[in-house]
Design a protein around this motif. Sequence first.
Motif, mmCIF file in Angstrom:
data_model
loop_
_atom_site.group_PDB
_atom_site.id
_atom_site.type_symbol
_atom_site.label_atom_id
_atom_site.label_comp_id
_atom_site.label_asym_id
_atom_site.label_seq_id
_atom_site.Cartn_x
_atom_site.Cartn_y
_atom_site.Cartn_z
ATOM 1 N N VAL A 96 19.060 -4.827 5.544
ATOM 2 C CA VAL A 96 18.185 -3.894 5.646
ATOM 3 C C VAL A 96 18.102 -3.103 3.974
ATOM 4 O O VAL A 96 17.047 -2.663 3.771
ATOM 5 C CB VAL A 96 18.338 -2.372 6.613
ATOM 6 N N ALA A 97 19.335 -2.340 3.833
ATOM 7 C CA ALA A 97 19.150 -1.241 2.667
ATOM 8 C C ALA A 97 18.592 -1.921 1.343
ATOM 9 O O ALA A 97 18.449 -1.437 0.932
ATOM 10 C CB ALA A 97 20.757 -1.017 2.083
ATOM 11 N N ARG A 98 18.950 -3.177 1.074
ATOM 12 C CA ARG A 98 18.721 -4.108 0.095
ATOM 13 C C ARG A 98 16.662 -3.970 0.092
ATOM 14 O O ARG A 98 16.667 -3.079 -0.687
ATOM 15 C CB ARG A 98 19.106 -5.368 0.125
ATOM 16 N N GLU A 99 16.511 -4.250 1.706
ATOM 17 C CA GLU A 99 15.036 -4.237 1.589
ATOM 18 C C GLU A 99 14.414 -2.545 1.396
ATOM 19 O O GLU A 99 13.070 -2.304 0.403
ATOM 20 C CB GLU A 99 14.628 -4.409 2.177
ATOM 21 N N GLU A 100 14.736 -1.776 1.164
ATOM 22 C CA GLU A 100 14.750 -0.122 1.218
ATOM 23 C C GLU A 100 14.819 -0.024 0.565
ATOM 24 O O GLU A 100 13.756 0.475 -0.879
ATOM 25 C CB GLU A 100 15.787 0.852 1.755
ATOM 26 N N MET A 101 15.743 -0.656 -0.414
ATOM 27 C CA MET A 101 15.763 -1.086 -2.501
ATOM 28 C C MET A 101 14.523 -1.213 -3.234
ATOM 29 O O MET A 101 13.676 -0.076 -3.811
ATOM 30 C CB MET A 101 16.929 -1.563 -3.164
ATOM 31 N N GLY A 102 13.532 -2.372 -2.165
ATOM 32 C CA GLY A 102 12.872 -2.560 -2.767
ATOM 33 C C GLY A 102 11.175 -1.824 -2.369
ATOM 34 O O GLY A 102 10.754 -1.863 -3.484
ATOM 35 N N HIS A 103 11.496 -1.035 -1.358
ATOM 36 C CA HIS A 103 10.942 0.101 -0.774
ATOM 37 C C HIS A 103 10.704 0.984 -1.786
ATOM 38 O O HIS A 103 9.231 1.539 -2.465
ATOM 39 C CB HIS A 103 10.889 0.336 0.652
ATOM 40 N N LEU A 104 11.722 1.424 -2.310
ATOM 41 C CA LEU A 104 11.729 2.539 -3.553
ATOM 42 C C LEU A 104 11.115 2.072 -4.715
ATOM 43 O O LEU A 104 10.269 2.716 -4.740
ATOM 44 C CB LEU A 104 12.900 2.862 -3.229
ATOM 45 N N ILE A 206 3.952 8.339 7.562
ATOM 46 C CA ILE A 206 3.649 9.143 6.730
ATOM 47 C C ILE A 206 3.452 7.786 5.557
ATOM 48 O O ILE A 206 2.236 7.990 5.100
ATOM 49 C CB ILE A 206 4.959 9.382 5.629
ATOM 50 N N TYR A 207 3.054 6.820 5.847
ATOM 51 C CA TYR A 207 2.374 5.153 5.339
ATOM 52 C C TYR A 207 1.553 5.375 5.884
ATOM 53 O O TYR A 207 0.220 4.860 5.387
ATOM 54 C CB TYR A 207 3.239 4.366 5.585
ATOM 55 N N ASP A 208 1.020 5.210 7.185
ATOM 56 C CA ASP A 208 -0.128 5.132 7.697
ATOM 57 C C ASP A 208 -1.113 6.335 7.444
ATOM 58 O O ASP A 208 -2.030 6.082 6.656
ATOM 59 C CB ASP A 208 -0.097 5.858 9.601
ATOM 60 N N GLU A 209 -0.727 8.121 6.941
ATOM 61 C CA GLU A 209 -1.199 8.684 6.328
ATOM 62 C C GLU A 209 -1.800 8.427 4.838
ATOM 63 O O GLU A 209 -2.723 8.256 4.170
ATOM 64 C CB GLU A 209 -0.969 10.127 6.455
ATOM 65 N N ILE A 210 -0.820 7.444 4.098
ATOM 66 C CA ILE A 210 -0.816 7.403 2.692
ATOM 67 C C ILE A 210 -1.804 6.035 2.982
ATOM 68 O O ILE A 210 -2.593 5.901 1.838
ATOM 69 C CB ILE A 210 0.485 7.147 2.041
ATOM 70 N N ALA A 282 -2.791 -2.555 -3.897
ATOM 71 C CA ALA A 282 -2.261 -1.025 -3.526
ATOM 72 C C ALA A 282 -1.663 -0.855 -1.706
ATOM 73 O O ALA A 282 -0.455 -0.517 -1.257
ATOM 74 C CB ALA A 282 -2.080 0.412 -3.763
ATOM 75 N N LEU A 283 -2.908 -0.922 -1.526
ATOM 76 C CA LEU A 283 -2.823 -1.553 0.388
ATOM 77 C C LEU A 283 -2.230 -1.588 0.542
ATOM 78 O O LEU A 283 -1.026 -1.960 1.698
ATOM 79 C CB LEU A 283 -4.322 -1.125 0.572
ATOM 80 N N ALA A 284 -2.207 -3.290 0.395
ATOM 81 C CA ALA A 284 -1.892 -4.150 0.608
ATOM 82 C C ALA A 284 -0.212 -4.314 0.396
ATOM 83 O O ALA A 284 0.744 -4.546 1.426
ATOM 84 C CB ALA A 284 -1.482 -6.002 0.138
ATOM 85 N N ALA A 285 0.481 -3.513 0.036
ATOM 86 C CA ALA A 285 1.367 -3.619 -0.978
ATOM 87 C C ALA A 285 2.375 -2.214 -0.033
ATOM 88 O O ALA A 285 3.777 -2.928 1.172
ATOM 89 C CB ALA A 285 1.934 -3.202 -2.368
ATOM 90 N N LEU A 286 2.258 -1.230 0.702
ATOM 91 C CA LEU A 286 1.996 -0.491 1.459
ATOM 92 C C LEU A 286 2.442 -1.231 2.862
ATOM 93 O O LEU A 286 3.123 -0.451 3.168
ATOM 94 C CB LEU A 286 0.968 0.955 1.407
ATOM 95 N N ARG A 287 1.327 -1.570 3.380
ATOM 96 C CA ARG A 287 1.271 -2.460 4.660
ATOM 97 C C ARG A 287 2.057 -3.367 4.442
ATOM 98 O O ARG A 287 2.711 -3.246 5.674
ATOM 99 C CB ARG A 287 -0.154 -3.138 4.794
ATOM 100 N N ALA A 288 2.405 -3.808 3.713
ATOM 101 C CA ALA A 288 3.535 -4.712 3.632
ATOM 102 C C ALA A 288 4.558 -4.118 3.864
ATOM 103 O O ALA A 288 5.753 -4.462 4.463
ATOM 104 C CB ALA A 288 3.696 -6.084 2.493
ATOM 105 N N LEU A 289 5.248 -3.191 3.553
ATOM 106 C CA LEU A 289 6.782 -2.157 3.273
ATOM 107 C C LEU A 289 6.196 -1.839 4.412
ATOM 108 O O LEU A 289 7.662 -1.935 5.095
ATOM 109 C CB LEU A 289 7.597 -1.664 2.063
ATOM 110 N N SER A 290 5.682 -1.212 4.809
ATOM 111 C CA SER A 290 5.704 -0.375 6.457
ATOM 112 C C SER A 290 5.665 -1.737 6.973
ATOM 113 O O SER A 290 7.077 -1.392 8.602
ATOM 114 C CB SER A 290 4.240 0.292 6.466
ATOM 115 N N GLU A 294 8.910 -1.999 10.383
ATOM 116 C CA GLU A 294 8.606 -1.849 12.024
ATOM 117 C C GLU A 294 8.014 -2.899 12.905
ATOM 118 O O GLU A 294 7.988 -2.761 14.068
ATOM 119 C CB GLU A 294 7.551 -0.339 12.915
ATOM 120 N N ALA A 295 6.971 -3.834 11.784
ATOM 121 C CA ALA A 295 6.348 -4.947 12.755
ATOM 122 C C ALA A 295 6.817 -5.575 13.553
ATOM 123 O O ALA A 295 7.728 -6.157 13.035
ATOM 124 C CB ALA A 295 5.410 -5.679 11.485
ATOM 125 N N PRO A 296 6.617 -5.800 15.132
ATOM 126 C CA PRO A 296 7.187 -6.208 16.176
ATOM 127 C C PRO A 296 6.441 -7.860 15.718
ATOM 128 O O PRO A 296 7.351 -8.849 16.237
ATOM 129 C CB PRO A 296 6.580 -5.415 17.241
#
Length: 513
Positions: A96-104, A206-210, A282-290, A294-296
């Motif tokens: 998860v930490a490595r994936e957070e690095m990708g999000h960053l 925050i990603y929902d609003e962005i 950009a929208l696709a990237a944000l939806r992917a990292l969001s 959390e996506a079940p």
Amino acid sequence: MRPRMRRHLVNDAVKHLGRPVRENAKGGTAQQAKPLTKRPDMTWHDHLVMLLHIGAEIEHGLMVQYLYAAYSLGGEQVPEKHQSMVKGWQENILAVAREEMGHLLSVQNILTLLGAPINLDREDFPWDIQYYPFPFKLEPFTMESLSCYVYAEMPPESEFIETLEKTPGKRRLPRYRQFEAKDKARIEESVRKRAPVGRLHRVGTIYDEIIEILGDSKRIPDTAFQEHTFGMQGSWDDWGRGYQPDPRLLDAEGNPKPSDRPAASGREAHVIIDQVATRTQALAALRALSAQGEAPHLAADETDEPSHFDRFLEIYQEFDTIKDERWRPSRCVPVNPTTLNDPDAPNRDGFIAAKRSRDWAELFNLRYRILLTYLAHTFRLARVTRGDAPSVRAVVMHRVFGEMYNLKTIAGILVRLPLRDGGSGDGASADAACAGPPFEMPYNLRLPPAESDAWRLHRDLLGSSDRLCHAMLASPDTEGRAYLKTLIDLGAQSRAWIDQILAGLGSTERHCV
């Protein structure tokens, strides 16, 4: 501007926006997700950049909190029958930490697309604004800290219910039903106890609003997107393939270290780093990292890519079944460890009082600064390096990955060292107070304006590390002596390489004059 200097500015912005709240069953208040209006002195572009900067700080903060929890796991107090399970928890949290690095990095790419400055900063002490899921705290792995991680990555209620309705019979659904019936209320109550005035925030908020603002062409026109920055952004080719064992990875004694990555499984990290040139990308990237957070539906579809929520929920439910066996899965590392002996600090128990442990902690902080400085430079080099020039940027990125392994090695040493003089942190007692990696932020992450000065900064930081390593080696009882010697040798090679770059820059500058 460091977070402690900037806090009142962001808080003022959030206060102006307003925070609708509702009463909860305990008489406190819980944050209610609702789109916020911007300050009148800010453009929509400015407001969007502010939200992206907050998002970047959240990703960075979560990453180091997850790393600290993962590094705390293990020790002699773990029963042999549970060691494999605890090792699996550690592997999942590190993934998860490595994936957070990708999000960053993906957030930095979107900032670059919008012509905005990148942000590699994070909060360095507990404070709260609208979007932070819980106050920042470096703490060992416990049921309480794990509850925070599950809540931070939790999907919205509507999406969770939809998954339950549409995917009957899938193997992960019993876990979701248990979460709804038993775990969710306990998790929210645990997080509420530490959230200021009961405010609870999911990372996805925050990603929902962005996404809403970024997708609105009236607020963010097409002219805001600078497609020529595509080549300046980080890519999976640059970073994703770096998440593999480095052939020079060494243990504390300087010996080659076998890979501890698990075979391909659900514990593998799936690093997302998207380059973006358009609003749609950009929208696709944000939806992917969001979604990765959390996506079940990722679990319901039985893919090999569990979301962060799935990973943490699985650990939570496994831990819940054995938490009454009266043993700890983590070492006795402190909350918010620090190298600063500040009598006014709110958490005096976190001071690393043992001199030899504090030396390692200061070395950890320095290598953390080196990592962040290299990382910031990669984005500048993409702007100033010609495409046909030798890839200096690629070498700097290799240095970033090298520093990640350095941090992991030093953290492994710290959690086995005593917190205070006279103690022993290496299994002498299950209750012995150990040190821990402090992840203290440097006073500044800005690179000097001149390129030559940026390289001199790298060289100076490596020189500081060199001096600290030599000072530690002067003590005969220093742990990891072979590792320190290897670090000195690698630093000398890096400084020689930087001297060559500075010589070339000096030649170019003389030619220009």
